[in-house]
Design a protein around this motif. Structure first.
Motif, PDB file in Angstrom:
ATOM      1  N   SER A  69     -16.842 -16.332  18.192  1.00 32.72           N
ATOM      2  CA  SER A  69     -17.833 -17.043  18.985  1.00 32.72           C
ATOM      3  C   SER A  69     -18.284 -16.134  20.124  1.00 32.72           C
ATOM      4  CB  SER A  69     -17.255 -18.334  19.555  1.00 32.72           C
ATOM      5  OG  SER A  69     -18.194 -18.943  20.414  1.00 32.72           O
ATOM      6  N   LYS A  70     -19.561 -16.190  20.425  1.00 32.31           N
ATOM      7  CA  LYS A  70     -20.084 -15.405  21.549  1.00 32.31           C
ATOM      8  C   LYS A  70     -19.653 -16.023  22.882  1.00 32.31           C
ATOM      9  CE  LYS A  70     -22.784 -12.530  19.229  1.00 32.31           C
ATOM     10  NZ  LYS A  70     -22.157 -11.283  18.864  1.00 32.31           N
ATOM     11  N   LYS A  71     -19.282 -17.304  22.855  1.00 32.11           N
ATOM     12  CA  LYS A  71     -18.957 -18.020  24.084  1.00 32.11           C
ATOM     13  C   LYS A  71     -17.473 -17.877  24.430  1.00 32.11           C
ATOM     14  CE  LYS A  71     -22.601 -21.358  23.421  1.00 32.11           C
ATOM     15  NZ  LYS A  71     -22.956 -22.766  23.302  1.00 32.11           N
ATOM     16  N   ALA A  72     -17.209 -17.395  25.645  1.00 27.99           N
ATOM     17  CA  ALA A  72     -15.833 -17.200  26.099  1.00 27.99           C
ATOM     18  C   ALA A  72     -15.068 -18.518  26.158  1.00 27.99           C
ATOM     19  CB  ALA A  72     -15.823 -16.535  27.471  1.00 27.99           C
ATOM     20  N   SER A 122     -11.956 -12.304  18.705  1.00 29.32           N
ATOM     21  CA  SER A 122     -13.096 -11.432  18.981  1.00 29.32           C
ATOM     22  C   SER A 122     -14.384 -12.226  19.166  1.00 29.32           C
ATOM     23  CB  SER A 122     -13.280 -10.433  17.839  1.00 29.32           C
ATOM     24  OG  SER A 122     -13.845 -11.081  16.724  1.00 29.32           O
ATOM     25  N   LYS A 123     -15.417 -11.530  19.587  1.00 29.27           N
ATOM     26  CA  LYS A 123     -16.722 -12.155  19.759  1.00 29.27           C
ATOM     27  C   LYS A 123     -17.360 -12.517  18.427  1.00 29.27           C
ATOM     28  CE  LYS A 123     -18.072 -10.469  24.276  1.00 29.27           C
ATOM     29  NZ  LYS A 123     -19.085  -9.745  25.038  1.00 29.27           N
ATOM     30  N   LYS A 124     -16.809 -12.028  17.328  1.00 32.84           N
ATOM     31  CA  LYS A 124     -17.297 -12.444  16.013  1.00 32.84           C
ATOM     32  C   LYS A 124     -16.982 -13.914  15.758  1.00 32.84           C
ATOM     33  CE  LYS A 124     -16.922  -7.960  13.780  1.00 32.84           C
ATOM     34  NZ  LYS A 124     -16.238  -7.181  12.747  1.00 32.84           N
ATOM     35  N   GLU A 176     -12.910 -21.837  14.752  1.00 28.47           N
ATOM     36  CA  GLU A 176     -13.425 -22.657  15.856  1.00 28.47           C
ATOM     37  C   GLU A 176     -13.808 -24.059  15.401  1.00 28.47           C
ATOM     38  OE1 GLU A 176     -17.009 -20.684  14.057  1.00 28.47           O
ATOM     39  OE2 GLU A 176     -15.000 -20.020  14.588  1.00 28.47           O
ATOM     40  N   ARG A 180     -13.718 -19.125  22.698  1.00 28.52           N
ATOM     41  CA  ARG A 180     -12.641 -18.163  22.383  1.00 28.52           C
ATOM     42  C   ARG A 180     -11.363 -18.522  23.127  1.00 28.52           C
ATOM     43  NH1 ARG A 180     -16.794 -14.494  23.386  1.00 28.52           N
ATOM     44  NH2 ARG A 180     -15.700 -13.642  25.193  1.00 28.52           N
ATOM     45  N   ASN A 181     -11.484 -18.907  24.388  1.00 24.92           N
ATOM     46  CA  ASN A 181     -10.303 -19.290  25.171  1.00 24.92           C
ATOM     47  C   ASN A 181      -9.686 -20.580  24.650  1.00 24.92           C
ATOM     48  OD1 ASN A 181     -10.196 -17.119  26.956  1.00 24.92           O
ATOM     49  ND2 ASN A 181     -11.764 -18.014  28.255  1.00 24.92           N
ATOM     50  N   PRO A 189     -13.489 -15.729  12.131  1.00 26.02           N
ATOM     51  CA  PRO A 189     -14.562 -16.719  12.248  1.00 26.02           C
ATOM     52  C   PRO A 189     -14.333 -17.918  11.332  1.00 26.02           C
ATOM     53  CG  PRO A 189     -15.484 -14.515  12.118  1.00 26.02           C
ATOM     54  CD  PRO A 189     -13.999 -14.385  11.855  1.00 26.02           C
TER      55      PRO A 189
END
Length: 114
Positions: free
Chosen positions: A52-55, A48-50, A91, A58-59, A88
């Protein structure tokens, strides 16, 4: 990358797994599992975006988890649908740490033939 027959793509499949699945957790991952009537196990990933805000990040996490599963695919029991949810903090882990997290949660769920 996981072979296409080992991936969950449809929204209804994800919804069914979250609704009926049995859950397992560790520090940075949660796993939901449900039996399927297929000769192979299938996997889906939720980051989720929680996290990281950066795609891009996340990818990267999704690719690391997917690769960890691909490396152990022949050791994983057949006939299950599995969704892995990242929390979270994951990452900050290296690839080897992420691989260990995935192995540990698969063992906890009884999916790895060791």
């Amino acid at each position: 990358m996981l072979p296409k027959l080992n991936r969950i793509r449809k929204k209804k499949d994800f919804e069914a797994i979250f609704k009926k699945g049995k859950g397992f957790k560790n520090r940075f991952l949660a796993l939901k599992i449900v039996k399927n009537n297929l000769p192979e196990s299938r996997f889906g990933f939720v980051i989720s975006k929680k996290v990281s805000k950066k795609a891009v990040i996340r990818n990267k996490i999704r690719r690391r988890i997917s690769e960890a599963i691909r490396l152990d695919l022949e050791k994983i029991k057949k006939g299950s649908d599995v969704v892995l949810v990242a929390y979270p903090g994951i990452e900050k882990n290296t690839f080897s740490e992420t691989t260990e997290l995935v192995k540990n949660i698969l063992k906890k769920a009884g999916l790895l033939n060791v």
